[in-house]
Design a protein around this motif. Sequence first.
Motif, PDB file in Angstrom:
ATOM      1  N   ILE A 194      18.119  34.325  -3.485  1.00 36.58           N
ATOM      2  CA  ILE A 194      18.728  34.588  -1.907  1.00 36.58           C
ATOM      3  C   ILE A 194      18.854  36.253  -1.473  1.00 36.58           C
ATOM      4  O   ILE A 194      19.131  36.189  -0.814  1.00 36.58           O
ATOM      5  CB  ILE A 194      20.819  34.392  -2.343  1.00 36.58           C
TER       6      ILE A 194
ATOM      7  N   GLN B 185      17.252  24.452  -5.368  1.00 35.22           N
ATOM      8  CA  GLN B 185      18.704  24.771  -4.594  1.00 35.22           C
ATOM      9  C   GLN B 185      17.821  26.296  -4.081  1.00 35.22           C
ATOM     10  O   GLN B 185      19.053  26.379  -2.914  1.00 35.22           O
ATOM     11  CB  GLN B 185      19.221  25.442  -5.728  1.00 35.22           C
TER      12      GLN B 185
ATOM     13  N   GLN C 135      19.657  26.478  -0.078  1.00 33.45           N
ATOM     14  CA  GLN C 135      20.708  27.766  -0.341  1.00 33.45           C
ATOM     15  C   GLN C 135      19.682  29.121   0.784  1.00 33.45           C
ATOM     16  O   GLN C 135      20.513  29.846   0.990  1.00 33.45           O
ATOM     17  CB  GLN C 135      21.651  28.538  -1.834  1.00 33.45           C
ATOM     18  N   THR C 136      18.564  28.911   0.667  1.00 28.88           N
ATOM     19  CA  THR C 136      18.235  30.128   1.608  1.00 28.88           C
ATOM     20  C   THR C 136      17.674  28.720   3.285  1.00 28.88           C
ATOM     21  O   THR C 136      17.282  29.689   4.113  1.00 28.88           O
ATOM     22  CB  THR C 136      16.370  31.019   0.483  1.00 28.88           C
TER      23      THR C 136
END
Length: 222
Positions: A94, A125, A129-130
């Motif tokens: 992240i 993930q 998430q990104t």
Amino acid sequence: MTNIHPILQRLHGGLIVSCQPDADDREHDPLNSPGIMAALARAAVLGGAVGIRADGPADIAAIRAAVIVPLIGIYKAEIQGFPVRITPTLEHAIHVANAGADVIALDATQRPRPGGMGVAEMIAQVKRQTGKPVFADVSTFEESVFAAKAGADAILTTLAGYTDYSHYSPDPDFELIQKLADQLDVPVIAEGRITTPAQAARALELGAWAVCVGSAIILQTG
């Protein structure tokens, strides 16, 4: 191949330059500065590089402000008790994304990582998430197949010869590059111990989608 990410289309057939300080002595490397890494990245692009690979939020942010080619971001971190160093956790990924990387590259070997997250979950993930494509750094054919099935957008031979169970030689692992290019349905980027134009050309001839070179360019500037 189908569903090739647009970032990969921009990298096809070209040279990616890894702009990173000396991994063995980063603290004392005179090139260890975001401004210098950004200048090296600009020079690489002027010389024909189609992409840049960089380590850490500070360097990534500086390079992002300096060039417009695709930027592959990693975050090297030493975490006691774990051999995985390249973007070992979701939090590291992240940070890389927030710094301006277009792509997140991570260690996709089967070695344990902090927090216990497996490779497949880590890839999923990071994407979730990104919103960025994920490149998988691997050391063996089996790891490559697993990462590709788990959703990695490209496979890089970065860690071939650098795990205690993979074969090391002073030359690029051309056998692995060719096997991956022949059998995977995702792009394979050749990285690791490529030190001459002839070696880079051979990797492309064997089917590599692109070639990534670091120390042979960055650490030979003097």
